[in-house]
Scaffold this motif. Structure first.
Motif, mmCIF file in Angstrom:
data_model
loop_
_atom_site.group_PDB
_atom_site.id
_atom_site.type_symbol
_atom_site.label_atom_id
_atom_site.label_comp_id
_atom_site.label_asym_id
_atom_site.label_seq_id
_atom_site.Cartn_x
_atom_site.Cartn_y
_atom_site.Cartn_z
ATOM 1 N N MET A 1 0.841 -1.186 0.000
ATOM 2 C CA MET A 1 0.000 0.000 0.000
ATOM 3 C C MET A 1 0.878 1.238 0.000
ATOM 4 O O MET A 1 2.059 1.177 0.318
ATOM 5 N N THR A 2 0.280 2.390 -0.335
ATOM 6 C CA THR A 2 1.036 3.625 -0.409
ATOM 7 C C THR A 2 0.225 4.767 0.175
ATOM 8 O O THR A 2 -1.014 4.784 0.060
ATOM 9 N N SER A 3 0.915 5.724 0.760
ATOM 10 C CA SER A 3 0.241 6.899 1.303
ATOM 11 C C SER A 3 -0.155 7.878 0.214
ATOM 12 O O SER A 3 -0.830 8.879 0.484
ATOM 13 N N LEU A 4 0.245 7.609 -1.025
ATOM 14 C CA LEU A 4 -0.020 8.522 -2.128
ATOM 15 C C LEU A 4 -1.334 8.217 -2.850
ATOM 16 O O LEU A 4 -1.624 8.810 -3.893
ATOM 17 N N ILE A 5 -2.112 7.288 -2.311
ATOM 18 C CA ILE A 5 -3.451 7.002 -2.835
ATOM 19 C C ILE A 5 -4.410 6.950 -1.655
ATOM 20 O O ILE A 5 -4.144 6.259 -0.665
ATOM 21 N N ARG A 6 -5.508 7.677 -1.739
ATOM 22 C CA ARG A 6 -6.556 7.591 -0.736
ATOM 23 C C ARG A 6 -7.700 6.751 -1.283
ATOM 24 O O ARG A 6 -8.088 6.905 -2.444
ATOM 25 N N PHE A 7 -8.229 5.886 -0.425
ATOM 26 C CA PHE A 7 -9.332 5.016 -0.835
ATOM 27 C C PHE A 7 -10.406 5.096 0.243
ATOM 28 O O PHE A 7 -10.171 4.750 1.392
ATOM 29 N N GLU A 30 5.548 2.985 -7.072
ATOM 30 C CA GLU A 30 4.860 2.498 -5.873
ATOM 31 C C GLU A 30 3.347 2.568 -6.053
ATOM 32 O O GLU A 30 2.621 1.637 -5.675
ATOM 33 N N MET A 31 2.854 3.646 -6.653
ATOM 34 C CA MET A 31 1.415 3.809 -6.870
ATOM 35 C C MET A 31 0.898 2.803 -7.895
ATOM 36 O O MET A 31 -0.155 2.192 -7.712
ATOM 37 N N TRP A 32 1.649 2.627 -9.006
ATOM 38 C CA TRP A 32 1.218 1.657 -10.013
ATOM 39 C C TRP A 32 1.043 0.268 -9.396
ATOM 40 O O TRP A 32 0.089 -0.448 -9.704
ATOM 41 N N GLN A 33 1.975 -0.091 -8.518
ATOM 42 C CA GLN A 33 1.923 -1.440 -7.931
ATOM 43 C C GLN A 33 0.829 -1.584 -6.874
ATOM 44 O O GLN A 33 0.372 -2.694 -6.596
ATOM 45 N N ALA A 34 0.391 -0.465 -6.289
ATOM 46 C CA ALA A 34 -0.667 -0.517 -5.276
ATOM 47 C C ALA A 34 -2.064 -0.521 -5.881
ATOM 48 O O ALA A 34 -3.010 -1.035 -5.276
ATOM 49 N N LEU A 35 -2.216 0.047 -7.057
ATOM 50 C CA LEU A 35 -3.554 0.238 -7.625
ATOM 51 C C LEU A 35 -4.324 -1.059 -7.908
ATOM 52 O O LEU A 35 -5.534 -1.119 -7.647
ATOM 53 N N PRO A 36 -3.706 -2.129 -8.443
ATOM 54 C CA PRO A 36 -4.504 -3.329 -8.725
ATOM 55 C C PRO A 36 -5.226 -3.901 -7.506
ATOM 56 O O PRO A 36 -6.368 -4.340 -7.606
ATOM 57 N N ALA A 37 -4.584 -3.892 -6.345
ATOM 58 C CA ALA A 37 -5.229 -4.425 -5.146
ATOM 59 C C ALA A 37 -6.433 -3.578 -4.744
ATOM 60 O O ALA A 37 -7.469 -4.110 -4.314
ATOM 61 N N LEU A 38 -6.332 -2.258 -4.895
ATOM 62 C CA LEU A 38 -7.457 -1.387 -4.567
ATOM 63 C C LEU A 38 -8.609 -1.603 -5.536
ATOM 64 O O LEU A 38 -9.781 -1.645 -5.132
ATOM 65 N N LEU A 39 -8.287 -1.762 -6.811
ATOM 66 C CA LEU A 39 -9.335 -2.014 -7.793
ATOM 67 C C LEU A 39 -9.971 -3.383 -7.580
ATOM 68 O O LEU A 39 -11.172 -3.570 -7.825
ATOM 69 N N ALA A 40 -9.189 -4.356 -7.095
ATOM 70 C CA ALA A 40 -9.749 -5.672 -6.766
ATOM 71 C C ALA A 40 -10.748 -5.553 -5.618
ATOM 72 O O ALA A 40 -11.776 -6.256 -5.602
ATOM 73 N N ARG A 41 -10.472 -4.677 -4.650
ATOM 74 C CA ARG A 41 -11.418 -4.456 -3.550
ATOM 75 C C ARG A 41 -12.747 -3.932 -4.083
ATOM 76 O O ARG A 41 -13.824 -4.351 -3.634
ATOM 77 N N VAL A 42 -12.673 -3.031 -5.043
ATOM 78 C CA VAL A 42 -13.895 -2.511 -5.651
ATOM 79 C C VAL A 42 -14.659 -3.632 -6.346
ATOM 80 O O VAL A 42 -15.883 -3.769 -6.205
ATOM 81 N N ALA A 43 -13.943 -4.440 -7.095
ATOM 82 C CA ALA A 43 -14.578 -5.517 -7.845
ATOM 83 C C ALA A 43 -15.232 -6.552 -6.935
ATOM 84 O O ALA A 43 -16.316 -7.071 -7.244
ATOM 85 N N GLU A 44 -14.592 -6.837 -5.803
ATOM 86 C CA GLU A 44 -15.026 -7.963 -4.968
ATOM 87 C C GLU A 44 -16.018 -7.589 -3.874
ATOM 88 O O GLU A 44 -16.696 -8.475 -3.331
#
Length: 262
Positions: A1-7, A30-44
């Motif tokens: 995770m990164t502090s540069l993205i708020r969810f 760092e942000m590119w690598q964190a984004l897929p997991a956040l988008l997976a949370r949305v999907a699931e």
């Protein structure tokens, strides 16, 4: 995770905010690598019905990749391939998401930031929005997979112009290009319009939204033929759902339907 993205999630709406205003919300490794997991949370998460993409601060939605890293992390073809794979994973997650996506755009929206916006279902823009593809001014290739996203929204002729010139577009040009669904006078107005649109979308039947998203995904499929069986499964799920019965009952009883996604 990164502090540069708020969810954040509230009332069925997930808001994913690129929070790197010092760099005009440029996306780093760092942000590119964190984004897929956040988008997976949305999907699931069935409680999430809509995704909003936003940028922090007053000056930009997203200015694309953080080029300050390029000398070390994208300096040769092998490093570029690794970096591009991170980007591709994000694009795949967004393009296959079966829930509506809104892009709330203000200020600069350039390069990879523009690609984020293109992958949304609806784009609302503040009056100060400036959109462009600066790759040719940086000595970078604008890859086929990225050009496709532009062509699907603005058409081949305008995509050629945008990519080859590398200039920025603003104001009513964004409407005429089909990039902006609406232009709002300022950021407060943009926030209100996005909140209202997200609320309206979240009130709709989740299975119906999913069926529509799948239909659009198959309609715009670039590899292979459209998967009509996948479309039919999603359609049949609507016909068999309690939400379909609820929709009929609400219509008959002249009230607002309450959909639960089943």
């Amino acid at each position: 995770m990164t502090s540069l993205i708020r969810f954040e999630v509230a009332d069925g709406v997930a808001t994913l905010t690129l929070d790197n205003p010092r760099r005009l919300n440029a996306v780093n490794a760092e942000m590119w690598q964190a984004l897929p997991a956040l988008l997976a949370r949305v999907a699931e998460d069935p409680a999430i019905r809509v995704l909003v993409l936003a940028g922090a601060g007053e000056r930009a939605f997203c200015t694309g990749n953080d080029i300050s890293e390029f000398d070390t992390i994208r300096a040769d073809p092998q490093a570029a391939a690794r970096y591009n794979a991170w980007q591709r994973a994000v694009a795949t997650a967004l393009q296959t998401l079966e829930k509506p996506v809104i892009a709330a755009i203000h200020g600069y929206c350039l390069g990879a930031g523009f690609e984020f916006a293109l992958m949304a279902d609806v784009r609302l823009c503040a009056a100060d929005t400036r959109i462009g593809i600066p790759a040719v001014r940086l000595g970078l290739p604008y890859r086929l997979e990225d050009i496709v996203k532009v062509v699907d929204v603005v058409g081949l002729a305008r995509a050629r112009e945008m990519v080859l010139l590398g200039r920025q577009y603003a104001g009513e040009e964004l409407i005429s290009l089909g990039i902006a669904g609406r232009l709002l006078p300022d950021m407060p107005a943009l926030g209100m319009a996005v909140a209202g649109l997200a609320r309206d979308l979240a009130a709709n039947a989740p299975l119906s939204l999913k069926a529509a998203k799948i239909a659009f995904q198959e309609l715009t499929r670039r590899e292979g033929v459209p998967d009509l069986a996948r479309v039919k499964v999603a359609e049949d799920a609507c016909y068999a759902s309690a939400d379909y019965a609820e929709g009929r009952d609400a219509k008959r009883e002249k009230r607002e339907a309450v959909f639960v996604g089943r």
